[in-house]
Scaffold this active site. Structure first.
Site, short mmCIF file in Angstrom:
data_model
loop_
_atom_site.label_atom_id
_atom_site.label_comp_id
_atom_site.label_asym_id
_atom_site.label_seq_id
_atom_site.Cartn_x
_atom_site.Cartn_y
_atom_site.Cartn_z
N ARG A 199 25.63 34.93 40.52
CA ARG A 199 24.71 34.57 39.44
C ARG A 199 24.40 33.08 39.37
O ARG A 199 23.36 32.70 38.82
CB ARG A 199 25.22 35.11 38.10
N GLU A 213 42.32 37.69 38.39
CA GLU A 213 43.24 38.32 37.44
C GLU A 213 44.22 39.22 38.18
O GLU A 213 45.41 39.23 37.91
CB GLU A 213 42.44 39.12 36.41
#
Length: 181
Positions: free
Chosen positions: A70, A107
């Site tokens: 993005r 994560e």
């Protein structure tokens, strides 16, 4: 009619950010920038806000680096408006030629970013741009890559920052977010 203020532009853009509870998993409130990008006025205002910020905060910028994927929505646009170059930082295996890599933690697990060695010249002043600052892992990796090829990060710039995740603490130097949640 008086010109619209930066604050009014920001309020308009923020009103177009989508919110999706429990996406991508239970307990997460997903902030979706694409709601703003599908609105023509929000796109213009977002461009205006980002360009004006760089002109005021980092006028010495010589190249805008966008993060996969993005960040690519912004780096060419900003580079064109500012009259500077742009370069991508991509996920591993997506760039041709000689590349430099940095592995970073997610994560769960890790990923690798790459940049073409020739994309940034030694000493070149860089603004790194992405849509979101969450935990800071990808922006920290991008800054490390820029330094590895000899560039100087003058600022990290994002549209949205998820303040509670404290990603800013992982970053060195100037960091700016237009919208904070």
């Amino acid at each position: 009619m008086s010109p619209i203020s930066a604050e009014e532009k920001l309020d308009y853009v923020k009103s177009k950010i989508g919110e999706y509870p429990n996406f991508p998993k239970e307990g997460i409130l997903f902030r979706d920038i694409f709601g703003a990008l599908t609105d023509a006025k929000a796109c213009v205002y977002l461009r205006d806000l980002l360009v004006e910020h760089i002109r005021q905060s980092s006028p010495e910028a010589e190249i805008i680096v966008g993060l996969d994927s993005r960040g690519f929505l912004f780096n060419l646009l900003l580079a064109t408006e500012l009259g500077v170059g742009c370069a991508p930082i991509r996920k591993k295996g997506k760039l041709a030629g000689e590349v430099v890599s940095v592995e970073y933690k997610l994560e769960y697990g890790s990923d690798t970013f790459e940049i073409q060695r020739s994309a940034i010249q030694p000493g070149q002043k860089v603004v790194v741009v992405d849509d979101l600052l969450a935990t800071g892992g990808s922006l920290a990796a991008a800054a490390e890559l820029v330094r590895k090829v000899g560039g100087v990060v003058v600022e990290s710039l994002v549209v949205i920052e998820l303040v509670g995740l404290e990603g800013r603490k992982r970053l060195d130097g100037k960091v700016h977010s237009l919208i904070k949640y």
